[in-house]
Design an enzyme around this catalytic site. Structure first.
Site, PDB file in Angstrom:
ATOM      1  N   CYS B 196       0.837  -1.206   0.000  1.00 54.60           N
ATOM      2  CA  CYS B 196       0.000   0.000   0.000  1.00 54.60           C
ATOM      3  C   CYS B 196       0.872   1.255   0.000  1.00 54.60           C
ATOM      4  O   CYS B 196       0.504   2.292  -0.570  1.00 54.60           O
ATOM      5  CB  CYS B 196      -0.930  -0.003   1.206  1.00 54.60           C
ATOM      6  SG  CYS B 196      -1.980  -1.462   1.317  1.00 54.60           S
ATOM      7  N   HIS B 200       1.187   5.289  -1.182  1.00 53.69           N
ATOM      8  CA  HIS B 200       0.766   6.160  -0.075  1.00 53.69           C
ATOM      9  C   HIS B 200       1.871   6.438   0.928  1.00 53.69           C
ATOM     10  O   HIS B 200       1.612   6.677   2.101  1.00 53.69           O
ATOM     11  CB  HIS B 200      -0.468   5.564   0.608  1.00 53.69           C
ATOM     12  CG  HIS B 200      -1.625   5.390  -0.341  1.00 53.69           C
ATOM     13  ND1 HIS B 200      -2.242   6.460  -0.941  1.00 53.69           N
ATOM     14  CD2 HIS B 200      -2.226   4.277  -0.827  1.00 53.69           C
ATOM     15  CE1 HIS B 200      -3.207   6.000  -1.749  1.00 53.69           C
ATOM     16  NE2 HIS B 200      -3.212   4.690  -1.695  1.00 53.69           N
ATOM     17  N   ARG B 243     -12.936   0.764  -2.254  1.00 54.19           N
ATOM     18  CA  ARG B 243     -11.597   1.336  -2.468  1.00 54.19           C
ATOM     19  C   ARG B 243     -10.514   0.274  -2.250  1.00 54.19           C
ATOM     20  O   ARG B 243      -9.566   0.170  -3.034  1.00 54.19           O
ATOM     21  CB  ARG B 243     -11.387   2.533  -1.541  1.00 54.19           C
ATOM     22  CG  ARG B 243     -10.041   3.229  -1.614  1.00 54.19           C
ATOM     23  CD  ARG B 243      -9.718   3.828  -2.961  1.00 54.19           C
ATOM     24  NE  ARG B 243      -9.109   2.870  -3.879  1.00 54.19           N
ATOM     25  CZ  ARG B 243      -8.835   3.120  -5.167  1.00 54.19           C
ATOM     26  NH1 ARG B 243      -9.132   4.276  -5.713  1.00 54.19           N
ATOM     27  NH2 ARG B 243      -8.282   2.202  -5.919  1.00 54.19           N
ATOM     28  N   CYS B 247      -7.821  -1.164  -4.933  1.00 55.15           N
ATOM     29  CA  CYS B 247      -6.374  -1.100  -4.711  1.00 55.15           C
ATOM     30  C   CYS B 247      -5.748  -2.488  -4.861  1.00 55.15           C
ATOM     31  O   CYS B 247      -4.711  -2.637  -5.515  1.00 55.15           O
ATOM     32  CB  CYS B 247      -6.060  -0.535  -3.320  1.00 55.15           C
ATOM     33  SG  CYS B 247      -6.275   1.256  -3.186  1.00 55.15           S
TER      34      CYS B 247
END
Lengths: 226, 286
Positions: B196, B200, B243, B247
């Protein structure tokens, strides 16, 4: 099983996927069968991935095998699963792993067709599975390059997670040494940038596709260099 | 008239919140437009928060407000094989208590022995209280403005707008799931080696044209995890689960299932990373 269908069969297959999607909740949530507080965070994360019915592990993966195989970490992925930058020891180990994995092409490296490379650099298709599966039988996987790199500011908006590659060949030339370096970075960037965010494209793209992307970066006629 | 109804809705809810009063809330209900405006004012240099001027301009007319209205009707309607409303559903603050419930999830529930995220809990109530079967479209269909789950989610989440994220982390199982969620966030894997943090980990970066929120910037992150949000590009209200599914798909990991431990653990870590920041509910995204 959804591959190689006619259009009509494709529609039927899509309906099947849609139905499967609707029902694909984790009925087998087993959190009450084990003591999750007795595990380390890492053990629990692995348990969650492989034992708790959280993922569609039985799906076929485009690279062969199943989604379960895909979720098993190799040594390099394990070594890079931390927050922040690698320490010196980790960086050294990861570079060594990457060098051991890398397969150099035999003989001189030839550039492919920059126009095909441009298409591949802009294509985000390929290797996605889950509620919707990319079919490599109908469309070749792309490189996803512009997700993270600017190649040509004149083109559609490109990403900035990685460094800009604008004018890459124009500023660095197109020697055999440069070609070797670019091939190494695209194939396995961890040889130079340990734990980089970039995928290892050796195995995801074939050598011909990589030669096209290299041409997009290095060919003097490519818009990257003009 | 269109506009009037939209304005009336949050006002009524604010009053409702005051009337209920008393409960130890970290903060009071605020109109999502005001919450977002404050985030923008506090973070003039955030490229993520400021990526679209249309975002704040459209907030008062957020199409998600209509979805919330549909959800309100559904919540109080007696439905399902048991002909029951959802008013006895306990989202963690007592049966029928919706104010502030959404921002305190996921949490451990004694009746199931599990840590549950919001959607998992909602579906649990629809099955147990209203009698829906797992295959019934009311609980099986999770995505899109016209699904019961998205309408109910939008209505219930809206009761926490402006309140601070404070996911429960007292129970050992809550702590275990949160810690596992953090491991999952940084676990590199899949066909392309992503975790992730690949997208991010830093502020101001773009994947193609989309500005990305940084997980460790809590004011960017509170907007990032503020789902349900009307996603303009999809012309639908989307959930946290939607979401996460997107992802996982883009990361070339395996497909992730709703109501799963992985989904709950990730949401626990998401909401924890926004702890103390006000939620924008419902939000509007590109």
């Amino acid at each position: 099983m959804f591959k190689k269908n006619t259009v009509a069969a494709g529609v039927a297959a899509f309906a099947t996927i849609a139905l499967a999607t609707g029902c694909a909740v984790a009925e087998g949530n087993k959190s009450d069968e084990v003591d999750i507080t007795a595990m380390s965070a890492e053990e629990l994360a692995e348990y969650i991935i492989f034992e708790s019915d959280s993922f569609r592990l039985e799906q076929e993966a485009q690279e062969g095998g199943t989604a379960r195989d895909r979720m098993v970490q190799d040594d390099l992925q394990k070594a890079c699963s931390f927050e922040g930058e690698p320490d010196g020891e980790t960086a050294g180990e990861v570079v060594a792993m990457a060098r051991a994995e890398y397969e150099a092409p035999e003989g001189d490296i030839e550039l492919g067709d920059w126009e095909k490379g441009q298409e591949l650099a802009f294509s985000g298709y390929g290797y996605r599975i889950g509620h919707n599966n990319d079919d490599h039988g109908t469309r070749e996987p792309g490189g996803n390059c512009v997700n993270c790199h600017v190649f040509d500011p004149e083109g559609p908006t490109q990403g900035t997670i990685g460094p800009s590659l604008e004018g890459y060949g124009a500023t660095r030339g197109d020697s055999q040494e440069m070609r070797e370096y670019v091939h190494q970075v695209i194939s396995n960037p961890h040889q130079f940038f340990p734990c980089a965010q970039m995928p290892r494209f050796q195995g995801l793209l074939d050598e011909e596709q990589i030669s096209h992307i290299m041409a997009y970066m290095l060919d003097p006629d490519s818009p990257v260099n003009n | 008239m269109f506009k009037k109804a939209l304005l009336a809705l949050p006002v009524a809810m604010a009053l409702g919140g005051l009337a209920a009063g008393g409960a130890a809330q970290a903060s009071e209900w605020q109109d999502p437009t005001d919450v977002l405006q404050k985030l923008l004012d506090n973070n003039p240099d955030s490229k993520y928060l400021h990526q679209s001027e249309q975002n704040i301009m459209m907030m008062p007319d957020n199409p998600a407000l209509w979805v919330a209205e549909d959800g309100e009707q559904l919540f109080y309607e007696e439905r399902g094989p048991n002909n029951a409303s959802l008013e006895s559903c306990d989202f963690g603050k007592g049966p029928g208590v919706l104010e502030g419930a959404y921002v305190e999830l996921p949490r451990y529930f004694e009746d199931t022995g599990k840590v549950m995220d919001f959607e998992h809990r909602l579906v649990h109530c629809m099955k147990e209280i209203q009698g829906f079967d797992a295959d019934d479209p009311e609980v099986a269909q999770r995505h899109g403005n016209d699904t019961d789950v998205m309408q109910l989610t939008t209505y219930i989440a809206m009761q926490s707008s402006g309140m601070e994220w404070q996911p429960a982390n007292e129970h050992p199982k809550e702590q275990a799931m949160l810690a596992a969620g953090e491991k999952l966030f940084f676990r590199r894997g899949g066909a392309m080696d992503f975790n992730c943090a690949s997208c991010h980990g830093e502020s101001g970066k773009r994947v193609r044209a989309s500005r990305l929120p940084k997980m460790r910037d809590s004011q960017e992150w509170t907007k990032a995890v503020s789902w349900p949000a009307h996603r303009a590009g999809h012309d639908n209200v989307r959930s946290q689960g939607h979401r996460i599914r997107g992802c996982a798909w883009q990361m070339r990991h395996a497909g992730i299932k709703p109501d799963s431990m992985a989904n709950t653990a990730l949401i626990a870590f998401w909401n924890e990373a926004a702890r103390g920041e006000p939620a924008v509910l419902p939000d509007l995204k590109r």
